[in-house]
Scaffold this motif. Sequence first.
Motif, PDB file in Angstrom:
ATOM      1  N   TRP A 323       0.790  -1.249  -0.054  1.00  0.00           N
ATOM      2  CA  TRP A 323       0.073   0.067   0.076  1.00  0.00           C
ATOM      3  C   TRP A 323       0.786   1.264  -0.083  1.00  0.00           C
ATOM      4  CZ3 TRP A 323      -3.443  -1.859   4.685  1.00  0.00           C
ATOM      5  CH2 TRP A 323      -4.077  -3.043   4.191  1.00  0.00           C
ATOM      6  N   PHE A 324       2.100   1.237   0.743  1.00  0.00           N
ATOM      7  CA  PHE A 324       2.874   2.571   0.797  1.00  0.00           C
ATOM      8  C   PHE A 324       3.874   2.714  -0.128  1.00  0.00           C
ATOM      9  CE2 PHE A 324       0.924   1.164   5.097  1.00  0.00           C
ATOM     10  CZ  PHE A 324       0.124   2.756   5.310  1.00  0.00           C
ATOM     11  N   GLY A 325       3.866   2.136  -1.257  1.00  0.00           N
ATOM     12  CA  GLY A 325       4.513   2.425  -2.257  1.00  0.00           C
ATOM     13  C   GLY A 325       6.232   2.518  -2.233  1.00  0.00           C
ATOM     14  N   GLY A 326       6.422   3.937  -2.375  1.00  0.00           N
ATOM     15  CA  GLY A 326       8.021   3.951  -2.420  1.00  0.00           C
ATOM     16  C   GLY A 326       8.487   3.712  -0.791  1.00  0.00           C
ATOM     17  N   LEU A 327       7.652   4.087   0.289  1.00  0.00           N
ATOM     18  CA  LEU A 327       8.265   3.579   1.736  1.00  0.00           C
ATOM     19  C   LEU A 327       8.329   2.323   1.973  1.00  0.00           C
ATOM     20  CD1 LEU A 327       8.864   4.680   4.322  1.00  0.00           C
ATOM     21  CD2 LEU A 327       6.477   4.694   4.964  1.00  0.00           C
ATOM     22  N   ASN A 328       7.394   1.519   1.569  1.00  0.00           N
ATOM     23  CA  ASN A 328       7.461   0.058   1.525  1.00  0.00           C
ATOM     24  C   ASN A 328       8.621  -0.572   0.828  1.00  0.00           C
ATOM     25  OD1 ASN A 328       5.417  -0.003   3.309  1.00  0.00           O
ATOM     26  ND2 ASN A 328       4.269  -1.395   1.987  1.00  0.00           N
ATOM     27  N   ARG A 329       8.919   0.069  -0.453  1.00  0.00           N
ATOM     28  CA  ARG A 329      10.058  -0.395  -1.160  1.00  0.00           C
ATOM     29  C   ARG A 329      11.379  -0.167  -0.550  1.00  0.00           C
ATOM     30  NH1 ARG A 329      11.465   1.113  -7.550  1.00  0.00           N
ATOM     31  NH2 ARG A 329      13.329   0.331  -7.593  1.00  0.00           N
ATOM     32  N   PHE A 330      11.503   1.158   0.112  1.00  0.00           N
ATOM     33  CA  PHE A 330      12.575   1.461   0.576  1.00  0.00           C
ATOM     34  C   PHE A 330      12.938   0.505   1.906  1.00  0.00           C
ATOM     35  CE2 PHE A 330      14.568   3.744   4.612  1.00  0.00           C
ATOM     36  CZ  PHE A 330      15.790   4.018   4.015  1.00  0.00           C
ATOM     37  N   ILE A 423       2.381   4.012  13.080  1.00  0.00           N
ATOM     38  CA  ILE A 423       3.853   4.290  12.718  1.00  0.00           C
ATOM     39  C   ILE A 423       4.395   2.881  12.079  1.00  0.00           C
ATOM     40  CG2 ILE A 423       6.065   5.085  13.136  1.00  0.00           C
ATOM     41  CD1 ILE A 423       4.706   7.075  15.239  1.00  0.00           C
ATOM     42  N   GLN A 424       4.109   1.760  13.026  1.00  0.00           N
ATOM     43  CA  GLN A 424       4.648   0.714  12.681  1.00  0.00           C
ATOM     44  C   GLN A 424       4.215  -0.100  11.441  1.00  0.00           C
ATOM     45  OE1 GLN A 424       5.401  -1.974  16.388  1.00  0.00           O
ATOM     46  NE2 GLN A 424       4.031  -0.309  17.168  1.00  0.00           N
ATOM     47  N   LEU A 425       2.905   0.428  11.171  1.00  0.00           N
ATOM     48  CA  LEU A 425       2.185  -0.251  10.058  1.00  0.00           C
ATOM     49  C   LEU A 425       2.867  -0.372   8.641  1.00  0.00           C
ATOM     50  CD1 LEU A 425      -0.574  -1.633   9.480  1.00  0.00           C
ATOM     51  CD2 LEU A 425      -1.504   0.780   8.676  1.00  0.00           C
ATOM     52  N   PRO A 426       3.408   0.600   8.214  1.00  0.00           N
ATOM     53  CA  PRO A 426       4.477   0.489   6.926  1.00  0.00           C
ATOM     54  C   PRO A 426       5.666  -0.738   7.010  1.00  0.00           C
ATOM     55  CG  PRO A 426       4.038   2.692   7.666  1.00  0.00           C
ATOM     56  CD  PRO A 426       3.553   1.987   8.608  1.00  0.00           C
ATOM     57  N   ILE A 427       6.046  -0.771   8.285  1.00  0.00           N
ATOM     58  CA  ILE A 427       7.165  -1.767   8.694  1.00  0.00           C
ATOM     59  C   ILE A 427       6.463  -2.937   8.399  1.00  0.00           C
ATOM     60  CG2 ILE A 427       8.836  -2.392  10.362  1.00  0.00           C
ATOM     61  CD1 ILE A 427       8.832   0.522  11.385  1.00  0.00           C
ATOM     62  N   TRP A 428       5.242  -3.233   9.025  1.00  0.00           N
ATOM     63  CA  TRP A 428       4.876  -4.633   8.949  1.00  0.00           C
ATOM     64  C   TRP A 428       4.452  -5.064   7.354  1.00  0.00           C
ATOM     65  CZ3 TRP A 428       1.001  -3.190  13.466  1.00  0.00           C
ATOM     66  CH2 TRP A 428       1.727  -3.226  14.715  1.00  0.00           C
ATOM     67  N   ILE A 429       3.962  -4.070   6.768  1.00  0.00           N
ATOM     68  CA  ILE A 429       3.371  -4.215   5.230  1.00  0.00           C
ATOM     69  C   ILE A 429       4.659  -4.491   4.382  1.00  0.00           C
ATOM     70  CG2 ILE A 429       2.454  -3.325   3.257  1.00  0.00           C
ATOM     71  CD1 ILE A 429       0.361  -1.862   5.185  1.00  0.00           C
ATOM     72  N   ALA A 430       5.809  -3.794   4.616  1.00  0.00           N
ATOM     73  CA  ALA A 430       6.822  -3.985   3.981  1.00  0.00           C
ATOM     74  C   ALA A 430       7.328  -5.306   4.297  1.00  0.00           C
ATOM     75  CB  ALA A 430       7.864  -2.876   4.408  1.00  0.00           C
TER      76      ALA A 430
END
Length: 537
Positions: A323-330, A423-430
């Motif tokens: 879902w978070f695109g570039g952030l998840n990719r990083f 805040i942790q959600l992008p980390i979990w999804i990545a």
Amino acid sequence: MDLQRRTLLAIVSCVLIWLVYERFFAPPLPEPSTQQQQADSAKKEADAKAAEEKAEERKAAAAAPKVPVAEHRLKTDLLALDVTNHRGLVRGTELLSKHFINPDGRGEDFLKLDGNRSLVIGFDGSETDFKFPRDPAWEPTGKSDTDWSVAFKNADVEVKGTLALTAGYEGTLTIDVANRSSETQQHRLTLLSAFGIGAENSYDIHRGVCATADDWEAFTPSDVQDSSSEVRGRIRWAGLDSKYFASAVVPTPEVAVQSCRVGQSSDGKALTTTLAVEPVTLAAGESHQYVFGVYFGTKELERLENFQAVPGAHLEDMIDWGWFGGLNRFLGEWMIYLLRAFYNLTGVWGVAIILLTIVVKVLTLPLTFKQMRSMKKMREIQPELEEIKKKYGDDRVRQAQEMQALFQRSGVSPLAGCLPMLIQLPIWIALYATLNTAVELYRVPFLWLPDLTQQDPYYILPLAMGALMYIQMKATPSGVDNEQARMMAWMMPIIFTVMMLFLPSGLGVYIFANVLLSLIQTLIQVRPTQTAAVKKS
């Protein structure tokens, strides 16, 4: 008897009246409208033209020389392509790395074409002056361990195709079109690729992807089941993929591809992409060359990023980071780096997943500690909140004011427990996306699990995780009332257990390890508070 006679007479009278009305009084049938007549005429003309074109194709096919079916195999250190001169150039693949060898000794054929063909050279008949058969008689003209060349020739045109593997999973496809007639010709080249759908499931979705200069669009088999979908504009590349494997066709900058169409093969067994190049006009005796980069292999980030056949293609866009695109990719790129580092350290992918989970848990500890403290404070003021609700049950405005005042006196923010989780959600999804697309886990066993990319066949992980989550929910301080807490303590473990039943077991290892670490953290953090409460009482 009299009744029967009257009934018969009534029936005969009705029939006679109807016949007289139809003969002398019924209005004439309406004449067809002009528009309808024109539409019918146009349809008849179109059908006649289509029939005529098919007849011409059959005549051309009958007149064309019969070429025997020829097959060959191209190889690099990682890939073998089974090529042919019949219907299309590619009929199968084989991955040669030991990681992808099947029990029968052959490597994985991830294309799974099942009789279909990929890299099918064709021309758009509506924008091409010469007749090109749907199944041309391609004459093999050259072959080596890495090259395969074919040619088609008639009185009007000569078309040559050369497929060459370069290194790894990469190669090039060169197409030459020569005008053999005495007049100017226009043609529009098309190139079809195919990818077998096979036994698709909800966690291994097949897609057709069309990338333009600024964006990309993906289509699943269900999206194009009834009709194909088309993307117009300058096409950067067209790809077909599953969760772990992909094929792609990348035009060089000199080749102007105007559209990319995603559809299904006629038998419904394969997903297809068709690239259409802008029309080219050739004078008599003139020729034109098209060059494409091709990729058949794994969706490994480094290989897609470093595609050398056409630099700057950015095939890595095929990886779905969530879902978070570039952030998840990083975040995902760093997690892949850590996962491989832990594998190099331990030699076991399952242990590498557990170590990666521990690292992510340690990095998010400050946020989880803050969340836990907020939840404990909310539990402490829960009796006062209930009292305010009862006292001001009929006055919602006064109730909200009193609750806000209580929050300020107690130093509690209702959002403080949610913010760390967000805040942790992008980390979990990545992390989920990283483990869900890591081809390194393909067919890798761990403990009783035969393949970390498949579900747990014995459901041990989901059931054990559900039990641990229930214990954790019971031990975790809650900011809601006791009835809601009891309901959540049952609902959350059940929901996650059902969800994990069909997840890849590599993700199951991560979720189980994460829940276990969360339980240990909860017990460590809650126990001092409980001990202090006992001493105080």
